[in-house]
Design a protein around this motif. Sequence first.
Motif, PDB file in Angstrom:
ATOM      1  N   ASN A 132     -88.250 -43.877  30.405  1.00  0.00           N
ATOM      2  CA  ASN A 132     -89.597 -44.443  30.231  1.00  0.00           C
ATOM      3  C   ASN A 132     -90.090 -44.260  28.803  1.00  0.00           C
ATOM      4  O   ASN A 132     -90.679 -45.175  28.218  1.00  0.00           O
ATOM      5  CB  ASN A 132     -90.584 -43.800  31.208  1.00  0.00           C
ATOM      6  CG  ASN A 132     -90.394 -44.299  32.617  1.00  0.00           C
ATOM      7  OD1 ASN A 132     -89.754 -45.321  32.838  1.00  0.00           O
ATOM      8  ND2 ASN A 132     -90.934 -43.572  33.581  1.00  0.00           N
ATOM      9  N   ARG A 133     -89.860 -43.079  28.230  1.00  0.00           N
ATOM     10  CA  ARG A 133     -90.290 -42.841  26.859  1.00  0.00           C
ATOM     11  C   ARG A 133     -89.520 -43.721  25.879  1.00  0.00           C
ATOM     12  O   ARG A 133     -90.074 -44.223  24.899  1.00  0.00           O
ATOM     13  CB  ARG A 133     -90.110 -41.372  26.500  1.00  0.00           C
ATOM     14  CG  ARG A 133     -91.130 -40.474  27.208  1.00  0.00           C
ATOM     15  CD  ARG A 133     -90.949 -39.043  26.853  1.00  0.00           C
ATOM     16  NE  ARG A 133     -91.245 -38.823  25.448  1.00  0.00           N
ATOM     17  CZ  ARG A 133     -90.905 -37.719  24.791  1.00  0.00           C
ATOM     18  NH1 ARG A 133     -90.264 -36.755  25.417  1.00  0.00           N
ATOM     19  NH2 ARG A 133     -91.201 -37.576  23.526  1.00  0.00           N
ATOM     20  N   THR A 134     -88.231 -43.929  26.139  1.00  0.00           N
ATOM     21  CA  THR A 134     -87.424 -44.782  25.270  1.00  0.00           C
ATOM     22  C   THR A 134     -87.906 -46.224  25.343  1.00  0.00           C
ATOM     23  O   THR A 134     -88.040 -46.900  24.320  1.00  0.00           O
ATOM     24  CB  THR A 134     -85.941 -44.701  25.667  1.00  0.00           C
ATOM     25  OG1 THR A 134     -85.532 -43.338  25.641  1.00  0.00           O
ATOM     26  CG2 THR A 134     -85.083 -45.526  24.735  1.00  0.00           C
ATOM     27  N   LEU A 135     -88.166 -46.717  26.557  1.00  0.00           N
ATOM     28  CA  LEU A 135     -88.636 -48.094  26.708  1.00  0.00           C
ATOM     29  C   LEU A 135     -90.008 -48.292  26.068  1.00  0.00           C
ATOM     30  O   LEU A 135     -90.295 -49.355  25.528  1.00  0.00           O
ATOM     31  CB  LEU A 135     -88.680 -48.472  28.184  1.00  0.00           C
ATOM     32  CG  LEU A 135     -87.327 -48.698  28.845  1.00  0.00           C
ATOM     33  CD1 LEU A 135     -87.498 -48.960  30.335  1.00  0.00           C
ATOM     34  CD2 LEU A 135     -86.590 -49.854  28.200  1.00  0.00           C
ATOM     35  N   ASP A 136     -90.855 -47.266  26.117  1.00  0.00           N
ATOM     36  CA  ASP A 136     -92.175 -47.380  25.508  1.00  0.00           C
ATOM     37  C   ASP A 136     -92.096 -47.490  23.989  1.00  0.00           C
ATOM     38  O   ASP A 136     -92.955 -48.105  23.365  1.00  0.00           O
ATOM     39  CB  ASP A 136     -93.049 -46.186  25.882  1.00  0.00           C
ATOM     40  CG  ASP A 136     -93.497 -46.230  27.331  1.00  0.00           C
ATOM     41  OD1 ASP A 136     -93.431 -47.324  27.929  1.00  0.00           O
ATOM     42  OD2 ASP A 136     -93.901 -45.178  27.862  1.00  0.00           O
ATOM     43  N   LYS A 137     -91.067 -46.910  23.384  1.00  0.00           N
ATOM     44  CA  LYS A 137     -90.942 -46.939  21.919  1.00  0.00           C
ATOM     45  C   LYS A 137     -90.204 -48.175  21.409  1.00  0.00           C
ATOM     46  O   LYS A 137     -90.200 -48.439  20.213  1.00  0.00           O
ATOM     47  CB  LYS A 137     -90.222 -45.684  21.436  1.00  0.00           C
ATOM     48  CG  LYS A 137     -91.063 -44.445  21.629  1.00  0.00           C
ATOM     49  CD  LYS A 137     -90.390 -43.227  21.075  1.00  0.00           C
ATOM     50  CE  LYS A 137     -91.284 -42.014  21.291  1.00  0.00           C
ATOM     51  NZ  LYS A 137     -90.765 -40.835  20.623  1.00  0.00           N
ATOM     52  N   MET A 138     -89.589 -48.938  22.293  1.00  0.00           N
ATOM     53  CA  MET A 138     -88.853 -50.127  21.874  1.00  0.00           C
ATOM     54  C   MET A 138     -89.816 -51.256  21.519  1.00  0.00           C
ATOM     55  O   MET A 138     -90.925 -51.336  22.036  1.00  0.00           O
ATOM     56  CB  MET A 138     -87.909 -50.588  22.993  1.00  0.00           C
ATOM     57  CG  MET A 138     -86.772 -49.634  23.248  1.00  0.00           C
ATOM     58  SD  MET A 138     -85.753 -50.138  24.629  1.00  0.00           S
ATOM     59  CE  MET A 138     -84.954 -51.550  23.951  1.00  0.00           C
ATOM     60  N   GLN A 139     -89.364 -52.148  20.635  1.00  0.00           N
ATOM     61  CA  GLN A 139     -90.161 -53.302  20.274  1.00  0.00           C
ATOM     62  C   GLN A 139     -90.153 -54.314  21.413  1.00  0.00           C
ATOM     63  O   GLN A 139     -89.174 -54.438  22.141  1.00  0.00           O
ATOM     64  CB  GLN A 139     -89.600 -53.983  19.035  1.00  0.00           C
ATOM     65  CG  GLN A 139     -89.806 -53.238  17.767  1.00  0.00           C
ATOM     66  CD  GLN A 139     -89.294 -54.046  16.588  1.00  0.00           C
ATOM     67  OE1 GLN A 139     -88.617 -55.049  16.739  1.00  0.00           O
ATOM     68  NE2 GLN A 139     -89.623 -53.587  15.396  1.00  0.00           N
TER      69      GLN A 139
END
Length: 128
Positions: free
Chosen positions: A28-35
């Motif tokens: 979830n944290r990775t997806l939130d930081k993606m463009q």
Amino acid sequence: MLPGVVVPPSGLPEVKKGDFCAVKVVSNRTLDKMQHCHQLVFPGQPPVVKKGHIEPIDISVAFRNSNKKVTMIKNLEVYGVDPMAVSLALQHSVHASSALNSVPASKDRVLVQIQGNRVQQVGKLLLL
């Protein structure tokens, strides 16, 4: 701190290393930081992937001199709609003049202008 214990940001429970909940938190944290990006697929053409959010078709009414109204339609090209075809279809269906103008801030965008307040007719045409 104990070895093997992952401490997530405040507000989340402590999770042990390798726990399934930790994988969910990390993903979830990775997806939130993606463009943000979007992919457009048109028949007979390869998919087009572009950065950012997809721009909606903008239908607005502007006032010209002596209280005359003009309906303006932007971003038709984003969805693979030909502005010339929309202009001709609206011109014949509502019996009003139309014009194609280039959008000042972009290279290959076209603005369709139709004489009068034709928001209802434009919406019906685009939903067909």
